[in-house]
Write a protein that holds these residues in place. Structure first.
Motif, PDB file in Angstrom:
ATOM      1  N   TYR A  12       0.833  -1.208   0.000  1.00 53.68           N
ATOM      2  CA  TYR A  12       0.000   0.000   0.000  1.00 53.68           C
ATOM      3  C   TYR A  12       0.864   1.254   0.000  1.00 53.68           C
ATOM      4  CZ  TYR A  12      -2.868   3.773   1.852  1.00 53.68           C
ATOM      5  OH  TYR A  12      -3.486   4.990   2.029  1.00 53.68           O
TER       6      TYR A  12
ATOM      7  N   ARG B 295      -0.929  -6.728  -6.189  1.00 49.41           N
ATOM      8  CA  ARG B 295      -2.363  -6.626  -5.907  1.00 49.41           C
ATOM      9  C   ARG B 295      -2.835  -7.758  -4.988  1.00 49.41           C
ATOM     10  NH1 ARG B 295      -6.555  -3.924  -8.273  1.00 49.41           N
ATOM     11  NH2 ARG B 295      -8.613  -4.826  -7.870  1.00 49.41           N
ATOM     12  N   LYS B 296      -2.323  -8.963  -5.220  1.00 50.45           N
ATOM     13  CA  LYS B 296      -2.759 -10.105  -4.422  1.00 50.45           C
ATOM     14  C   LYS B 296      -2.411  -9.920  -2.952  1.00 50.45           C
ATOM     15  CE  LYS B 296      -4.702 -14.084  -3.946  1.00 50.45           C
ATOM     16  NZ  LYS B 296      -6.160 -14.230  -4.154  1.00 50.45           N
TER      17      LYS B 296
ATOM     18  N   VAL C 213      -2.300  -7.123  -1.323  1.00 50.42           N
ATOM     19  CA  VAL C 213      -3.247  -6.178  -0.733  1.00 50.42           C
ATOM     20  C   VAL C 213      -4.611  -6.845  -0.538  1.00 50.42           C
ATOM     21  CG1 VAL C 213      -4.356  -3.924  -0.973  1.00 50.42           C
ATOM     22  CG2 VAL C 213      -2.001  -4.248  -1.754  1.00 50.42           C
ATOM     23  N   GLU C 214      -5.024  -7.672  -1.494  1.00 54.52           N
ATOM     24  CA  GLU C 214      -6.279  -8.412  -1.338  1.00 54.52           C
ATOM     25  C   GLU C 214      -6.205  -9.332  -0.127  1.00 54.52           C
ATOM     26  OE1 GLU C 214      -6.611 -10.368  -5.083  1.00 54.52           O
ATOM     27  OE2 GLU C 214      -7.529  -8.636  -6.088  1.00 54.52           O
TER      28      GLU C 214
ATOM     29  N   LYS D 205      -6.531   1.437  -2.547  1.00 52.94           N
ATOM     30  CA  LYS D 205      -5.341   1.078  -3.315  1.00 52.94           C
ATOM     31  C   LYS D 205      -5.717   0.154  -4.463  1.00 52.94           C
ATOM     32  CE  LYS D 205      -0.728   0.961  -3.712  1.00 52.94           C
ATOM     33  NZ  LYS D 205       0.122   2.170  -3.876  1.00 52.94           N
ATOM     34  N   LEU D 206      -6.702  -0.706  -4.220  1.00 52.94           N
ATOM     35  CA  LEU D 206      -7.138  -1.667  -5.239  1.00 52.94           C
ATOM     36  C   LEU D 206      -8.106  -1.045  -6.239  1.00 52.94           C
ATOM     37  CD1 LEU D 206      -7.747  -4.768  -2.938  1.00 52.94           C
ATOM     38  CD2 LEU D 206      -5.844  -4.441  -4.537  1.00 52.94           C
TER      39      LEU D 206
ATOM     40  N   GLU E 250     -11.243   0.087  -5.491  1.00 51.82           N
ATOM     41  CA  GLU E 250     -12.571  -0.424  -5.174  1.00 51.82           C
ATOM     42  C   GLU E 250     -13.288   0.571  -4.257  1.00 51.82           C
ATOM     43  OE1 GLU E 250     -12.071  -4.332  -3.561  1.00 51.82           O
ATOM     44  OE2 GLU E 250     -11.251  -5.156  -5.414  1.00 51.82           O
TER      45      GLU E 250
END
Length: 205
Positions: free
Chosen positions: A96, A106-107, A109-110, A146-147, A149
């Motif tokens: 982040y 990305r993964k 952060v998910e 960050k993603l 969404e």
């Protein structure tokens, strides 16, 4: 014989010794023939590093970052011990914190959002402090931003605001963050998206 006790580098030597013990436990876990032995040695390593983090809070980010490297990319955080859940959160925070134009994982952060939600469910369990819960709750909306969404982020800011009724300033700040997303990014109330309308109704009852 020189006595290292009290010397500035004594703590560093002690820290290195504890890290070495954890590495040995991990090596034994990797070589274990049974799941029970693997779990035993992994638990030993986690216990050593948990104690080290309590003794040296400044080492927490480094220790958690090292721990998360032992996890597979698609890890199910609900099956991890609390220390490893926190490690997943720390890795997400590292991603982040990367500048906006810099690529990020990305993964990770998910997984961080999943870890935060899981930690909140562990309230009252050993190893979960009020500070850990605060960190988890406030991280979710920022990770979602960050993603890219915004709906998830807005909902998470509203959730956080509801948990901060004893701290009006934090509650107000979180509500303002949510409103900035709902009105500024999602264009409520002038929207045909029922999810956005529901978020607006939550924010402006």
């Amino acid at each position: 014989k020189t006595n290292l006790a009290g010397q500035p580098y004594a703590e560093g030597a002690s820290d290195a010794d504890e890290v070495l013990k954890a590495r040995i436990a991990w090596a034994r876990a990797d070589e274990a023939k049974t799941d029970a032995d693997k779990a035993k040695y992994n638990d030993q390593a986690s216990a050593i590093l948990t104690a080290l983090m309590k003794a040296r809070p400044g080492l927490r980010p480094l220790i958690l970052d090292r721990l998360v490297t032992r996890l597979p990319a698609g890890v199910d955080v609900s099956k991890l011990d609390t220390l490893l859940v926190q490690a997943v959160m720390q890795r997400a925070l590292t991603e982040y914190s990367k500048p906006a134009r810099e690529p990020f994982d990305r993964k990770s952060v998910e997984n961080g959002i999943a870890a935060c939600k899981d930690l909140l469910k562990r309230k009252g369990e050993p190893g979960v402090s009020p500070q850990d819960l605060e960190r988890a709750a406030v991280s979710i909306p920022f990770f979602a931003q960050k993603l890219g969404e915004p709906k998830v982020a807005a909902a998470a800011f509203l959730d956080y605001a509801q948990t901060q009724q004893s701290n009006p300033q934090r509650a107000t700040d979180a509500l303002n963050q949510a409103m900035n997303i709902i009105i500024g990014d999602l264009h409520a109330p002038n929207t045909s998206d029922p999810e956005v309308s529901a978020l607006y109704d939550r924010a402006v009852p």
